[in-house]
Enzyme design. Structure first.
Site, PDB file in Angstrom:
ATOM      1  N   GLY A  45       0.890  -1.211   0.012  1.00 24.01           N
ATOM      2  CA  GLY A  45       0.042   0.082   0.042  1.00 24.01           C
ATOM      3  C   GLY A  45       0.909   1.220  -0.034  1.00 24.01           C
ATOM      4  O   GLY A  45       0.288   2.211  -0.463  1.00 24.01           O
ATOM      5  N   ASP A 104      -5.709   2.776  10.226  1.00 23.64           N
ATOM      6  CA  ASP A 104      -7.031   2.254  10.678  1.00 23.64           C
ATOM      7  C   ASP A 104      -7.114   1.660  11.930  1.00 23.64           C
ATOM      8  O   ASP A 104      -7.118   2.465  12.827  1.00 23.64           O
ATOM      9  CB  ASP A 104      -7.389   1.182   9.554  1.00 23.64           C
ATOM     10  CG  ASP A 104      -8.919   1.114   9.394  1.00 23.64           C
ATOM     11  OD1 ASP A 104      -9.556   1.739  10.283  1.00 23.64           O
ATOM     12  OD2 ASP A 104      -9.490   0.074   8.653  1.00 23.64           O
ATOM     13  N   LYS A 132      -7.500   7.327  10.130  1.00 21.17           N
ATOM     14  CA  LYS A 132      -8.989   7.320  10.470  1.00 21.17           C
ATOM     15  C   LYS A 132      -9.126   7.456  11.997  1.00 21.17           C
ATOM     16  O   LYS A 132      -8.926   6.717  12.697  1.00 21.17           O
ATOM     17  CB  LYS A 132      -9.555   6.100   9.897  1.00 21.17           C
ATOM     18  CG  LYS A 132      -9.551   5.684   8.480  1.00 21.17           C
ATOM     19  CD  LYS A 132     -10.413   4.299   8.083  1.00 21.17           C
ATOM     20  CE  LYS A 132     -10.384   4.317   6.743  1.00 21.17           C
ATOM     21  NZ  LYS A 132     -10.931   2.863   6.122  1.00 21.17           N
ATOM     22  N   ASP A 160      -5.586  -0.394  -1.933  1.00 22.80           N
ATOM     23  CA  ASP A 160      -6.236  -1.288  -2.566  1.00 22.80           C
ATOM     24  C   ASP A 160      -7.724  -1.644  -2.380  1.00 22.80           C
ATOM     25  O   ASP A 160      -7.867  -1.587  -1.159  1.00 22.80           O
ATOM     26  CB  ASP A 160      -5.582  -2.565  -2.940  1.00 22.80           C
ATOM     27  CG  ASP A 160      -5.533  -3.315  -1.823  1.00 22.80           C
ATOM     28  OD1 ASP A 160      -5.112  -2.844  -0.700  1.00 22.80           O
ATOM     29  OD2 ASP A 160      -5.817  -4.466  -1.862  1.00 22.80           O
TER      30      ASP A 160
HETATM   31  P1  IMP Z   1      -5.116  -1.516  10.110  1.00 24.27           P
HETATM   32  O1  IMP Z   1      -4.259  -2.831  10.757  1.00 24.27           O
HETATM   33  O2  IMP Z   1      -6.405  -1.801  10.545  1.00 24.27           O
HETATM   34  O3  IMP Z   1      -4.509  -0.228  10.709  1.00 24.27           O
HETATM   35  O4  IMP Z   1      -4.955  -1.283   8.779  1.00 24.27           O
HETATM   36  C1  IMP Z   1      -3.945  -1.016   8.106  1.00 24.27           C
HETATM   37  C2  IMP Z   1      -4.094  -1.734   6.657  1.00 24.27           C
HETATM   38  O5  IMP Z   1      -5.091  -2.006   6.215  1.00 24.27           O
HETATM   39  C3  IMP Z   1      -3.389  -0.574   5.590  1.00 24.27           C
HETATM   40  O6  IMP Z   1      -1.817  -0.791   5.475  1.00 24.27           O
HETATM   41  C4  IMP Z   1      -3.966  -0.888   4.330  1.00 24.27           C
HETATM   42  O7  IMP Z   1      -3.321  -1.843   3.553  1.00 24.27           O
HETATM   43  C5  IMP Z   1      -5.563  -1.485   5.011  1.00 24.27           C
HETATM   44  N1  IMP Z   1      -6.667  -0.663   4.950  1.00 24.27           N
HETATM   45  C6  IMP Z   1      -7.144  -0.168   6.131  1.00 24.27           C
HETATM   46  N2  IMP Z   1      -8.093   0.650   5.594  1.00 24.27           N
HETATM   47  C7  IMP Z   1      -8.259   1.020   4.374  1.00 24.27           C
HETATM   48  C8  IMP Z   1      -9.061   1.498   3.367  1.00 24.27           C
HETATM   49  O8  IMP Z   1      -9.677   2.315   3.770  1.00 24.27           O
HETATM   50  N3  IMP Z   1      -8.720   1.427   2.114  1.00 24.27           N
HETATM   51  C9  IMP Z   1      -8.000   0.352   1.626  1.00 24.27           C
HETATM   52  N4  IMP Z   1      -6.784  -0.273   2.532  1.00 24.27           N
HETATM   53  C10 IMP Z   1      -7.352  -0.032   3.826  1.00 24.27           C
HETATM   54 MG    MG Z   2      -4.130  -3.037   1.566  1.00 22.09          MG
END
Ligand code: IMP
Ligand code: MG
Length: 180
Positions: A45, A104, A132, A160
């Site tokens: 990403g 996220d 977020k 993605d």
């Molecule tokens: P986390 O582990 O929940 O913080 O998510 C982080 C990873 O999830 C990022 O590196 C993204 O690859 C994916 N991700 C989280 N939110 C989104 C979104 O809104 N669109 C696309 N990918 C996301």
């Molecule tokens: Mg991703």
């Protein structure tokens, strides 16, 4: 591809302006330390963000890639991280700047930060293009943030859905039907 996008949330022009500002902040931060810097982009990403950001960083640096897959396939809610591969380059004794597309739930960055700390770096700082804030945890330190966004699933500029849309130049919100 364009037909799948409901609307543009952040235009490529706004992204470029903000990435340059972030680069200035990062340079100002590290200039004081004259660091042995290793940038650690989280694949896949962060690749577009990384490519734009580092061209505005006139700092001698190495790159060490890590690979984590958090949203396996066609889901838009965080799952368990599937894979976490060791960095491809030097971490020990180096000032590490972790680069990711979005904070996220924070699960991904928390895991990568823990892995990096275990490799005895001189320091670990983190830069993300998007955050977020409604979900971002307080125990995951992130020093450089591009934009705070609402809790919507966004794609483009590296982000993605099912590995598609990474090449979309803006950050956009997918049409509901695409993920339904
Ligand atoms: P986390 O582990 O929940 O913080 O998510 C982080 C990873 O999830 C990022 O590196 C993204 O690859 C994916 N991700 C989280 N939110 C989104 C979104 O809104 N669109 C696309 N990918 C996301
Ligand atoms: Mg991703």
């Amino acid at each position: 591809m364009q037909n799948d996008i409901d609307h543009v949330l952040i235009s490529s022009e706004r992204i470029q302006t903000r990435v340059r500002e972030m680069a200035e902040q990062i340079v100002a931060y590290y200039d004081r330390q004259n660091p042995e810097l290793t940038l650690v982009p989280v694949l896949s990403g962060s690749i577009i963000f990384l490519a734009d950001l580092i061209r505005h960083l006139p700092i001698k640096m190495k790159l060490a890639l890590v690979h984590v897959s958090t949203y396996p396939g066609r889901t838009t809610t965080p799952g368990e991280s599937k894979t976490l591969l060791e960095p491809t380059g030097d971490i020990r004794g180096r000032h590490v700047l972790l680069i990711d597309d979005i904070l996220d739930s924070g699960r991904t960055i928390r895991r990568v930060q823990a892995m990096l700390h275990a490799l005895a770096p001189a320091s670990v700082r983190t830069a993300v293009l998007l955050r977020k804030p409604s979900k971002a945890p307080t125990d995951v330190p992130v020093e450089f943030v591009g934009f705070d966004v609402e809790d919507l699933f966004v794609v483009g500029y590296g982000l993605d859905y099912d590995d598609f849309y990474r090449n979309y130049p803006h950050i956009g919100v997918l049409r509901r039907e695409v993920t339904a």
